[in-house]
Scaffold this motif. Structure first.
Motif, short mmCIF file in Angstrom:
data_model
loop_
_atom_site.label_atom_id
_atom_site.label_comp_id
_atom_site.label_asym_id
_atom_site.label_seq_id
_atom_site.Cartn_x
_atom_site.Cartn_y
_atom_site.Cartn_z
N GLY A 54 -7.66 -3.38 4.67
CA GLY A 54 -7.58 -4.82 4.95
C GLY A 54 -6.15 -5.29 5.11
O GLY A 54 -5.84 -6.08 6.01
N TYR A 58 -5.13 -6.83 8.66
CA TYR A 58 -4.83 -8.26 8.70
C TYR A 58 -3.34 -8.55 8.79
O TYR A 58 -2.95 -9.59 9.33
N GLY A 386 -14.49 -0.45 6.26
CA GLY A 386 -15.03 -1.43 5.33
C GLY A 386 -16.55 -1.38 5.21
O GLY A 386 -17.09 -1.20 4.10
N THR A 412 -12.56 -13.63 4.50
CA THR A 412 -11.57 -13.18 5.49
C THR A 412 -11.89 -13.70 6.88
O THR A 412 -10.98 -14.13 7.62
#
Length: 522
Positions: A54, A58, A386, A412
């Motif tokens: 993540g 991101y 994920g 998210t």
């Protein structure tokens, strides 16, 4: 001269309100069912894997978002001022418009050509429109448009009938016709689809950038969608355009793009009529160790992009100029089937071209653009980490972990949606589930297509190609694709199984027992 931003097709308030209620209900359930010991030491491996991936994904996405904001707020206003100043006193020597239509409804064709003729008339440059059409009805529609607009003196129309073997051959024929017009260095060419309506001021506000930057080879603009379909379809298209706007703005900061969209792009005419440019548009192909030599059916916008990228020409995204596309899913009653079909074609075009672009190295495009191409390849696997970890931990460690993962997704994707809405200028709650669908569904499709990208299909023209004519050879290719794809996914799943502790490696005692039993050699 200021022009209003056209409004896209959007979901109704009733759909938005229903989505809000469902979202709140889901949030309540997730918070109520969240395990109390979710942050216990036993959960560390789960959060480590999800967290690392993540942070990587991101952080890269937020770099793109920050670059996009910087381009739109700081860099582009200066470029706009320079282009407007030059555009007020200069026009190209000639403007050529390549418009390809294949069995477009007459009412849409009328709207498209009416807007195009009005734009060309207002722009004032000598304009030749090459209408690559498929039916005599298109001629009647276009002549009706010309009659409606008084047959402008600065516009000439030339008709070219397509062979029906795809868009590439039609584009090549038009480009050869343009080359016979002997375009000067100061002539421009617009390439657009026959279902794209130019908004007022499109030509004036986009083509002036060529006048102010002699190193600019091509540009493309912002998009809106006029959608025939349900609310989910409308928001799916607008979400894609919001994501496109963010990435295009970020890439334009490096004077490069990742595609020159076929809906509407403009080129220097002398570049677009170079024999090697025309040859690549018409006969672009790839030599692959499994598939041999096969031609590309669609993806002409990737071919034109690659030609310019290879030669180091600048490309630019114009965020304040919109063109509106008349969009409709192949099958309006089957959202998932139709969107998967479209994404499969788009991702196939990307995968067929990105490998050779990566091989060019950073020199002709810069490090950021080059890494963005590499990231397109990596993201189809990292995005799947994920959901795969969540399924493994839910099935083999603790079923309640799925609630933690869904809460993570809700959080998210809501943040990502807010960032996109900030730049797009509008927000929809439907974007939250749709962005997850685009990411995970897109990653699955990319990984699938990457082992089968020779298989091509164009639904509008009913054309498919890429596989051998021999059924046995085609079957062998498909089986090999399934086998290699299975190996890749199995390796990823095995690594994640070990990492998350679902399956622990054998300790010394276990190895001794296996050796004594003769399962392992001494």
């Amino acid at each position: 001269m200021a022009h209003s931003i056209p409004k896209p097709s959007v979901a109704s308030w009733a759909t938005e309100f229903t989505t809000l209620l469902l979202g709140l209900a889901l949030l309540v359930v997730l918070l109520a069912e969240l395990p109390k010991d979710i942050f216990s030491p036993n959960s560390q491996r789960f959060f480590f894997v999800i967290g690392i991936i993540g942070i990587w994904r991101y952080s890269w996405w937020f770099v793109q978002a920050l670059r996009s904001v910087w381009y739109n707020r700081r860099v582009f206003p200066q470029l706009r001022a320079e282009a407007d100043a030059v555009g007020a006193i200069e026009r190209p020597d000639a403007l050529y418009v390549l418009c390809t239509s294949y069995r477009i409804e007459p009412e849409i064709s009328f709207a498209v050509y009416d807007a195009l003729v009005r734009e060309a008339q207002d722009y004032g440059a000598p304009t030749t429109i090459f209408a690559a059409i498929s039916d005599r009805t298109d001629v009647d529609v276009i002549e009706h448009v010309l009659d409606h607009n008084g047959w402008p003196d600065n516009i000439e129309i030339r008709y070219m009938f397509q062979r029906g073997d795809g868009k590439r051959s039609a584009m090549a024929e038009v480009l050869r016709a343009v080359s016979r017009c002997m375009p000067t260095r100061n002539s421009l060419l617009v390439s657009m689809d026959g279902d794209i309506r130019l908004e007022p001021g499109t030509l004036e506000k986009s083509l002036s950038f060529f006048m102010s930057d002699s190193e600019l080879g091509a540009l493309t603009t912002n998009n809106n969608a006029i959608v025939t379909g349900d609310d989910a379809t409308k928001e799916w298209y607008d979400l894609r355009y919001a994501q496109r706007h963010l990435v295009m703005s970020s890439m334009s900061l490096s004077n490069r793009l990742l595609v020159l969209t076929g809906r509407y792009s403009a080129f220097r005419a002398d570049l677009a009529t170079t024999p090697s440019f025309i040859e690549l548009v018409e006969n672009d192909h790839v030599e692959h160790w499994r598939f041999g030599n096969f031609k590309f059916l669609s993806g002409d916008d990737k071919s034109t992009w690659y030609w310019l990228l290879q030669r180091g020409w600048r490309m630019r995204y114009i965020p304040d100029v919109y063109v509106s596309g008349f969009e409709e899913l192949p099958d309006r009653k089957r959202f998932f089937k139709s969107t998967i079909e479209l994404m499969r074609r788009w991702y196939g075009n990307m995968l067929r071209t990105s490998d050779r672009a990566i091989k060019l190295g950073p020199r002709p495009m810069g490090m950021f653009t080059w890494w963005s191409l590499v990231d397109q390849r990596l993201s189809m696997w990292t995005t799947l980490v994920g959901p795969t970890v969540a399924v493994l931990v839910t099935l083999f460690v603790r079923p309640s972990f799925i609630f933690a993962y869904l809460l993570w997704i809700l959080f998210t994707r809501s943040i990502a949606t807010l960032v996109l809405a900030w730049q797009r200028g509008r927000f929809s709650l439907l974007w939250i589930p749709l962005i997850y669908y685009n990411q995970v569904g897109g990653a699955l499709l990319k990984s699938y297509v990457s082992f089968r990208f020779n298989r091509q299909k164009w639904s509008r023209q009913g054309i498919s190609t890429g596989e051998p004519d021999d059924p046995q050879a085609a079957r062998r290719q498909r089986l090999m694709g399934h086998f290699i794809h299975g190996i890749y996914f199995s390796v990823m799943a095995f690594v994640l199984i070990i990492t998350t502790g679902v399956l622990l490696p054998p300790d010394v005692v276990s190895l001794t027992v296996l050796t004594d039993w003769g399962i392992l050699p001494h």
